[in-house]
Design an enzyme around this catalytic site. Structure first.
Site, PDB file in Angstrom:
ATOM      1  N   HIS A 103      -4.516  20.131   8.798  1.00  0.00           N
ATOM      2  CA  HIS A 103      -4.177  19.457   7.966  1.00  0.00           C
ATOM      3  C   HIS A 103      -5.514  20.089   6.770  1.00  0.00           C
ATOM      4  O   HIS A 103      -5.556  19.260   5.617  1.00  0.00           O
ATOM      5  CB  HIS A 103      -4.683  18.112   7.926  1.00  0.00           C
ATOM      6  N   SER A 156       2.040  19.014  11.717  1.00  0.00           N
ATOM      7  CA  SER A 156       1.786  19.528  13.316  1.00  0.00           C
ATOM      8  C   SER A 156       2.654  18.658  14.258  1.00  0.00           C
ATOM      9  O   SER A 156       2.557  17.732  14.428  1.00  0.00           O
ATOM     10  CB  SER A 156       0.085  19.049  13.692  1.00  0.00           C
ATOM     11  N   GLU A 205      -5.812  10.112  20.242  1.00  0.00           N
ATOM     12  CA  GLU A 205      -4.267  10.465  20.257  1.00  0.00           C
ATOM     13  C   GLU A 205      -4.013  11.940  20.744  1.00  0.00           C
ATOM     14  O   GLU A 205      -5.148  12.826  20.343  1.00  0.00           O
ATOM     15  CB  GLU A 205      -3.660  10.521  18.849  1.00  0.00           C
ATOM     16  N   ASP A 263      -7.563  12.079  16.725  1.00  0.00           N
ATOM     17  CA  ASP A 263      -6.366  12.600  16.854  1.00  0.00           C
ATOM     18  C   ASP A 263      -6.615  14.018  17.158  1.00  0.00           C
ATOM     19  O   ASP A 263      -6.967  14.673  16.072  1.00  0.00           O
ATOM     20  CB  ASP A 263      -5.224  12.291  15.930  1.00  0.00           C
ATOM     21  N   HIS A 293       2.161   6.967   9.369  1.00  0.00           N
ATOM     22  CA  HIS A 293       2.495   7.735   8.240  1.00  0.00           C
ATOM     23  C   HIS A 293       2.697   9.046   8.734  1.00  0.00           C
ATOM     24  O   HIS A 293       2.522   9.528  10.046  1.00  0.00           O
ATOM     25  CB  HIS A 293       1.464   7.612   7.380  1.00  0.00           C
ATOM     26  N   LYS A 338       6.870   7.290  14.631  1.00  0.00           N
ATOM     27  CA  LYS A 338       7.014   7.794  13.153  1.00  0.00           C
ATOM     28  C   LYS A 338       8.661   7.745  13.172  1.00  0.00           C
ATOM     29  O   LYS A 338       9.304   8.932  13.931  1.00  0.00           O
ATOM     30  CB  LYS A 338       6.743   9.263  13.090  1.00  0.00           C
ATOM     31  N   GLU A 355      -8.177  14.690  13.369  1.00  0.00           N
ATOM     32  CA  GLU A 355      -8.473  13.464  12.732  1.00  0.00           C
ATOM     33  C   GLU A 355      -9.575  12.922  13.462  1.00  0.00           C
ATOM     34  O   GLU A 355      -9.799  12.489  14.652  1.00  0.00           O
ATOM     35  CB  GLU A 355      -7.303  12.558  12.662  1.00  0.00           C
ATOM     36  N   ASP A 369       1.667  11.243  20.625  1.00  0.00           N
ATOM     37  CA  ASP A 369       2.268  11.461  19.416  1.00  0.00           C
ATOM     38  C   ASP A 369       3.141  12.421  19.536  1.00  0.00           C
ATOM     39  O   ASP A 369       4.658  12.528  19.775  1.00  0.00           O
ATOM     40  CB  ASP A 369       1.549  11.765  18.238  1.00  0.00           C
ATOM     41  N   GLU A 391      -4.243  14.195   4.377  1.00  0.00           N
ATOM     42  CA  GLU A 391      -4.285  12.852   4.665  1.00  0.00           C
ATOM     43  C   GLU A 391      -5.640  12.240   3.781  1.00  0.00           C
ATOM     44  O   GLU A 391      -5.794  11.128   3.993  1.00  0.00           O
ATOM     45  CB  GLU A 391      -4.340  12.498   6.119  1.00  0.00           C
ATOM     46  N   LYS A 426      -1.099   3.436  11.370  1.00  0.00           N
ATOM     47  CA  LYS A 426      -2.052   4.638  11.243  1.00  0.00           C
ATOM     48  C   LYS A 426      -1.598   5.207   9.895  1.00  0.00           C
ATOM     49  O   LYS A 426      -0.263   5.809   9.993  1.00  0.00           O
ATOM     50  CB  LYS A 426      -1.955   5.650  12.240  1.00  0.00           C
TER      51      LYS A 426
END
Ligand code: PGA
Ligand code: ZN
Length: 414
Positions: free
Chosen positions: A147, A42, A281, A236, A360, A332, A157, A307, A200, A383
């Site tokens: 995911h 994403s 997030e 998230d 990550h 990131k 998430e 993010d 994940e 994270k």
């Protein structure tokens, strides 16, 4: 001892999703560094371009033909100069010529090569001997969105943050226990659950967002009282993946709901209050700075993290900071290309009182550098998932760093 770069090798390896990715080795007279690039599912629109036209094969060619000849003979400890040179060799704003992941792998492998040339672990090499703070691990325990294949929550998430843990080991243990408990609770809530997990390692289950939140909060509460650690839930939302520009609505397929910006704001505020969330997030899509500012103003004791909004880009973060859009930022390094760029964004975060969260990506390798970067950059939160291997290796590296720091080790304050 020489930290002069003598050789660079680039190769193709596989990441945790089975996609091809780039790994780079940098050898100096006395040291060696190896780094591989992660991959997003994403991705933010404003991220640098991960690979040049022609993909990884071309990226390898760029390392061999453009980057290696320039870097050989340079001192690996000239990180800033090397990262600047990578920008110059590329010559574009978004690394589209050599690839952001190419720059990332070269940049990180160079830092590691410099550290080993001096016989130092990366975090000490980057931050000096005085650094001694460990981050709180933010762990993904249940997931959906991009995911997961098939039916799962719309929210990407559902996370746990073990606040007030005295040590990193206690915090890591709390996250593993919450993950385990969520798995066993899901068997009761979802009769079709067969233990499936997303990219994940978070459980994937055919339930709605609030059912998922209830399960995670219950697991957090039980672990909090068992371990005496305060575990709180986080999300998230990855709202850019839910946003439909034409309809101007966030579309929650699994929940059967559509929300305009105002309704999304009310929804997020209600979730933070009802479930005592510690972290949210990307509650809005990646161009909606104003709604980020709105929600930040209204929440109490909750991190609102950007993010896809900031993509580790210092200009985007500075623009957000002007209107207090969020109070935390995901770091990131491969979103922006080099170690120096990621460091500069972290510095902007600190100056503007944002909490930098080292992170990550959904496609990972066994590379553990983010564990070192979290400590070196003094990020209060990392994270990096809970399980499986490619996530837990980062946690295990932090356990080693905690051991190496000995009595001086302490948890970050934020
Ligand atoms: P990614 O996103 O799939 O792009 O790595 C993970 C995240 O949104 O944090
Ligand atoms: Zn995200």
């Amino acid at each position: 001892m020489s930290s002069v770069i003598e050789d660079i090798t680039a190769r193709k390896i596989f990441n945790s999703r089975g996609e091809e990715t780039l790994e780079v080795d940098v050898a100096t007279g006395a040291g060696f560094g190896r780094a591989s690039a992660p991959a997003g599912a994403s991705r933010g629109k404003a991220e640098v371009v991960p690979y040049p036209e022609g993909g990884i094969d071309q990226a390898i060619k760029k390392v061999e033909e453009l980057i290696t000849p320039e870097l050989i003979g340079m001192n690996a400890d000239n990180q800033e100069e090397i990262d600047l040179l990578l920008h110059e060799i590329d010559g574009t704003k978004d690394f589209r010529k050599v690839g952001g992941n190419t720059a990332f792998a070269v940049s990180l492998a160079t830092a590691e090569a410099a550290a080993t040339s001096y016989g130092l672990p990366l975090f000490h090499y980057l931050a000096g001997y005085l650094v001694n703070e460990l981050p709180y691990p933010l762990g993904n325990v249940l997931g959906g969105g991009k995911h997961v294949h098939g039916k799962a929550p719309d929210i990407q998430e559902f996370l746990v943050l073990p606040l007030k843990a005295n040590t990193f080991s206690d915090a890591a243990k709390a996250n593993v226990l919450v993950h385990q408990k969520v798995g066993s609770f899901l068997k009761k809530v979802d009769k079709t659950f067969t233990g499936g997990r997303g990219d994940e390692g978070a459980w994937a289950s055919n339930i709605k967002s609030e059912e998922a939140l209830e399960v995670v909060v219950k697991a957090c509460e039980e672990v909090s009282s068992e371990l005496g650690v305060e575990c709180r839930a986080g999300l998230d939302i990855a709202a850019s993946t839910l946003w439909r520009q034409k309809e101007k609505r966030y579309v929650y397929v699994q929940d059967g709901a559509k929300r305009d910006s105002g309704e999304q704001l009310d929804f997020v505020l209600r979730l933070t209050e009802d479930y005592n969330l510690a972290y949210v997030e990307d509650p809005f899509h990646e161009e909606d700075y104003e709604s980020f500012a709105e929600v930040t103003k209204k929440v109490k004791k909750c991190l609102i993290c950007g993010d896809d909004l900031f993509v580790t880009n210092r200009e985007r973060l500075a623009r957000g900071a002007k209107i207090c859009a969020g109070n935390a930022v995901i770091i990131k390094a491969n979103q922006v290309g080099t170690l120096t760029d990621a460091w500069e964004t972290t510095e902007v975060a600190k100056k503007t009182r944002y909490v930098p969260v080292m992170s990550h990506r959904s496609g990972e390798t066994n590379d553990v550098h983010i564990a070192h970067l979290a400590v070196a950059f003094r990020c209060p939160v990392i994270k990096t998932g809970v399980l499986p291997g490619e996530r837990v290796v980062k946690i295990n590296e932090l356990l080693r760093i905690e051991e190496a720091l000995g009595d001086r080790a302490k948890m970050s304050i934020f």
